[in-house]
Scaffold this motif. Structure first.
Motif, short mmCIF file in Angstrom:
data_model
loop_
_atom_site.label_atom_id
_atom_site.label_comp_id
_atom_site.label_asym_id
_atom_site.label_seq_id
_atom_site.Cartn_x
_atom_site.Cartn_y
_atom_site.Cartn_z
N LEU A 39 3.77 -10.71 -1.78
CA LEU A 39 4.70 -9.66 -2.20
C LEU A 39 5.21 -10.06 -3.59
O LEU A 39 5.78 -11.15 -3.75
CB LEU A 39 5.86 -9.56 -1.20
N ILE B 268 10.84 -8.64 6.01
CA ILE B 268 10.42 -7.64 5.02
C ILE B 268 9.17 -6.96 5.56
O ILE B 268 8.12 -7.59 5.68
CB ILE B 268 10.15 -8.28 3.65
N GLY C 204 6.10 -3.36 10.08
CA GLY C 204 4.81 -3.19 10.73
C GLY C 204 4.80 -4.00 12.03
O GLY C 204 5.85 -4.45 12.51
N ALA C 205 3.59 -4.22 12.56
CA ALA C 205 3.47 -4.92 13.85
C ALA C 205 4.09 -6.32 13.79
O ALA C 205 4.85 -6.71 14.68
CB ALA C 205 1.99 -5.00 14.23
N LEU D 287 13.91 -4.90 6.52
CA LEU D 287 13.92 -4.06 5.31
C LEU D 287 12.53 -3.44 5.16
O LEU D 287 11.53 -4.17 5.07
CB LEU D 287 14.23 -4.91 4.08
N VAL E 196 11.76 -4.26 -1.56
CA VAL E 196 12.19 -5.62 -1.86
C VAL E 196 11.50 -6.08 -3.14
O VAL E 196 10.29 -5.91 -3.30
CB VAL E 196 11.85 -6.57 -0.68
N GLY F 255 1.78 -6.89 5.22
CA GLY F 255 0.36 -6.60 5.33
C GLY F 255 -0.49 -7.83 5.09
O GLY F 255 0.03 -8.93 4.84
N ARG F 256 -1.80 -7.64 5.20
CA ARG F 256 -2.74 -8.74 5.02
C ARG F 256 -3.85 -8.33 4.04
O ARG F 256 -4.09 -7.15 3.84
CB ARG F 256 -3.34 -9.16 6.37
N ASN G 56 -4.44 0.65 19.36
CA ASN G 56 -3.56 -0.13 18.49
C ASN G 56 -2.26 -0.35 19.28
O ASN G 56 -1.67 0.61 19.77
CB ASN G 56 -3.29 0.70 17.23
P1 NAD Z 1 1.55 -3.74 8.19
O1 NAD Z 1 0.67 -3.24 7.11
O2 NAD Z 1 1.32 -3.30 9.57
O3 NAD Z 1 3.08 -3.40 7.83
C1 NAD Z 1 3.66 -3.82 6.61
C2 NAD Z 1 4.91 -3.01 6.32
O4 NAD Z 1 5.53 -3.54 5.16
C3 NAD Z 1 4.63 -1.55 6.04
O5 NAD Z 1 5.46 -0.76 6.87
C4 NAD Z 1 4.97 -1.40 4.56
O6 NAD Z 1 5.46 -0.13 4.25
C5 NAD Z 1 6.02 -2.48 4.36
N1 NAD Z 1 6.19 -2.95 2.97
C6 NAD Z 1 5.23 -3.17 2.05
N2 NAD Z 1 5.77 -3.62 0.88
C7 NAD Z 1 7.12 -3.66 1.06
C8 NAD Z 1 8.23 -4.06 0.23
N3 NAD Z 1 8.07 -4.47 -1.03
N4 NAD Z 1 9.48 -4.00 0.76
C9 NAD Z 1 9.67 -3.58 2.04
N5 NAD Z 1 8.66 -3.20 2.85
C10 NAD Z 1 7.38 -3.25 2.39
O7 NAD Z 1 1.49 -5.33 8.05
P2 NAD Z 1 1.90 -6.53 9.03
O8 NAD Z 1 2.91 -6.14 10.02
O9 NAD Z 1 2.17 -7.64 8.08
O10 NAD Z 1 0.54 -6.81 9.80
C11 NAD Z 1 -0.63 -7.21 9.08
C12 NAD Z 1 -1.88 -6.77 9.78
O11 NAD Z 1 -2.01 -7.47 11.00
C13 NAD Z 1 -1.86 -5.30 10.12
O12 NAD Z 1 -3.14 -4.76 9.84
C14 NAD Z 1 -1.58 -5.26 11.58
O13 NAD Z 1 -2.17 -4.14 12.23
C15 NAD Z 1 -2.18 -6.57 12.06
N6 NAD Z 1 -1.41 -7.03 13.24
C16 NAD Z 1 -1.59 -6.41 14.41
C17 NAD Z 1 -0.83 -6.79 15.49
C18 NAD Z 1 -1.03 -6.10 16.79
O14 NAD Z 1 -2.07 -5.46 16.97
N7 NAD Z 1 -0.08 -6.18 17.70
C19 NAD Z 1 0.12 -7.79 15.39
C20 NAD Z 1 0.27 -8.40 14.17
C21 NAD Z 1 -0.49 -8.01 13.10
#
Ligand code: NAD
Length: 464
Positions: A153, A182, A185-186, A205, A240, A270-271, A347
């Protein structure tokens, strides 16, 4: 000079995509090797992702239940105490049992294992680098399954301790006083839930104006309300821009607002695909605009004999998606057939209750102008949910208006992650809502909510 070992298939990466593909290839009679840089097999999912987080989610939920809701069942648990060290130890034991299990499966299937970092040298050739140096390996076919890493980030420097990722959030030795997450997501919601249940103040956030982007909006909203009741604080529409450390506290800076002060920060935005130092140049593979390896419908890259699956290619970054792709890729290689149905990939977010979805969301159907009918059924009206004491949420089924074919199923509620399997099977078989509605579901089970939602598509749910 020792000759270079040669295999029918060399898989790079032993995460769920890579190790499953290696085993399937061995089952089909190929001589298979797998290169993995970590000592433990299983990739992010087993070592520092899905499995350890689920272990902590289970443990923290029990702690929370013992403190807050066992009394509803007439059980008095006074002086419930947290032994965090024991909880973390149990999580580590779960991980090592499972990673050890994969080593056993490799042995059983005669998959040769190389430990080190693999880099492509050219067609069919790889070099594996470990602490002792470099050695070459050859493969008639090479499958890249190197997964993903935490996306950075901008403005936030991770220190591997107070400002960290999910990896650190799986090992905090003390419950944070105030954890700022921050990203909603998941990862943010799962790890935020763990530490909130264990006593931390948790502020999430999120940049967007909603949580869980990509999930059905109505279901995400139910999840948000429930998580808020559990104590998670959400601040939406927050970009952020940086984190600074001031003494013992961290200040999370965001656009247009005061910094949020806390003692721990979890970055979960995210990743990104893992492609660094893979030698892609040596075989003429260029990454797409999002850093992913382009492949055709059969997972072949533009370099002959080199394939890629999972988080390094396009699509949702999910362990089970990578597994399906690995199997399809190998089966196609050996038999000429192999296919992944991307419409039927579930999902799940393992909050309490869980959020689960498969197929198209209501927003996607609306935006694409697809005519649909909707059936919903609340857990509140299900006998088993009542007995369980978990009556929040609903099942929502979206079916094509004319054909009744199921297009999407979205669930927020108890054991949604298990319930969604039936919906994924239904979509895989091209079932109609009527098919689901007519299938006998045992009573009393939570699965009856799915049957009732299918009945509701035709306006004939019984228990509501
Ligand atoms: P994600 O992409 O699911 O969510 C990231 C969130 O961060 C988004 O809502 C985005 O809008 C927000 N964001 C981005 N930049 C930002 C900023 N500057 N300030 C505030 N918010 C911001 O990512 P994740 O939760 O990190 O997960 C990573 C990957 O791993 C995803 O593809 C997810 O599906 C996978 N994962 C899946 C599971 C599951 O299946 N249960 C569990 C963990 C991770």
């Amino acid at each position: 000079m020792a000759s270079v070992p040669r295999h029918d298939l060399v898989v790079v990466g032993a995460g769920p995509g890579g190790y499953v593909a290696a085993i399937r290839a061995a089952q089909l009679g190929l001589d298979v090797a797998c290169v993995e840089k970590e000592a433990a097999l299983g990739g992010t999912c087993l070592r520092v992702g899905c499995i350890p987080s689920k272990a902590l989610l289970e443990s923290s939920e029990r702690f929370h239940e013992a403190k807050h809701s066992l009394s509803d069942h007439g059980i008095k648990a006074t002086s419930v105490k947290l032994d965090l060290a024991a909880m973390l130890k149990r999580k580590d034991a779960t991980v090592s049992t499972l990673t050890g299990g994969i080593a056993g499966l490799f042995k059983k299937n005669k998959v040769t294992r190389y430990q080190g970092h693999a880099r492509l040298l050219g067609k069919g050739r790889l070099v594996v680098k470990d602490d002792d140096g470099e050695s070459e390996v050859e493969g008639k076919h090479i499958l890249l399954a190197t997964g993903s890493k935490v996306a950075p980030l901008r403005g936030v420097e991770l220190d591997g301790n107070r400002i960290g990722t999910s990896t650190e959030a799986l090992t905090y030795e003390k419950v944070p006083k105030h954890l700022v997450v921050i990203g909603a997501g998941a990862i943010g919601l799962e790890m935020g839930s763990v530490w909130c249940r264990l006593g931390a103040k948790v502020t999430v956030l999120e940049y967007l104006d909603r949580i869980l982007p990509g999930m059905d909006a109505e279901i995400s909203e139910l999840a948000q309300r429930s998580l808020q009741k559990q104590g998670l604080e959400f601040q939406l529409g927050q970009r952020v821009t940086g984190v600074t450390k001031k003494g013992a506290s961290c200040h999370v800076e965001r656009e247009g607002g005061d910094p949020v002060k806390c003692d721990r920060v979890l970055v979960a935005v995210g990743r990104a695909p893992n492609t660094q130092d893979l030698g892609l140049d040596a075989v003429g593979i260029e990454l797409d605009e999002r850093g992913r390896i382009p492949v055709d419908a059969h997972f072949a890259t533009r370099a002959k004999g080199i394939y890629a699956i999972g988080d390094v290619i396009a699509g949702p970054m999910l362990a089970h998606k990578a597994e399906e792709e690995g199997i399809a890729c190998i089966e196609r290689l050996v038999s000429g057939h192999g296919h992944v149905n991307y419409d039927a990939i579930p999902n799940i977010v393992y909050t309490h209750p869980e959020v689960a979805s498969v197929g198209r969301t209501e927003e996607e159907l609306r935006d694409s102008g697809t005519p649909y009918r909707k059936g919903a059924f609340p857990f509140l009206a299900n006998g088993r949910a009542r007995a369980l004491g978990s009556t929040e949420g609903k099942v929502k089924i979206l079916a094509h208006q004319e054909t009744d074919r199921i297009l999407g199923v979205h669930i927020f509620g108890a054991r949604a992650g298990d319930l969604i399997a039936e919906a994924a099977t239904a979509i895989e078989f091209g079932a109609s809502a009527e098919d689901l509605a007519r299938a006998c579901h045992a009573h009393p089970t939570l699965a009856e909510t799915v049957k009732e939602a299918a009945l509701a598509v035709d306006g004939r749910a019984i228990h509501i």
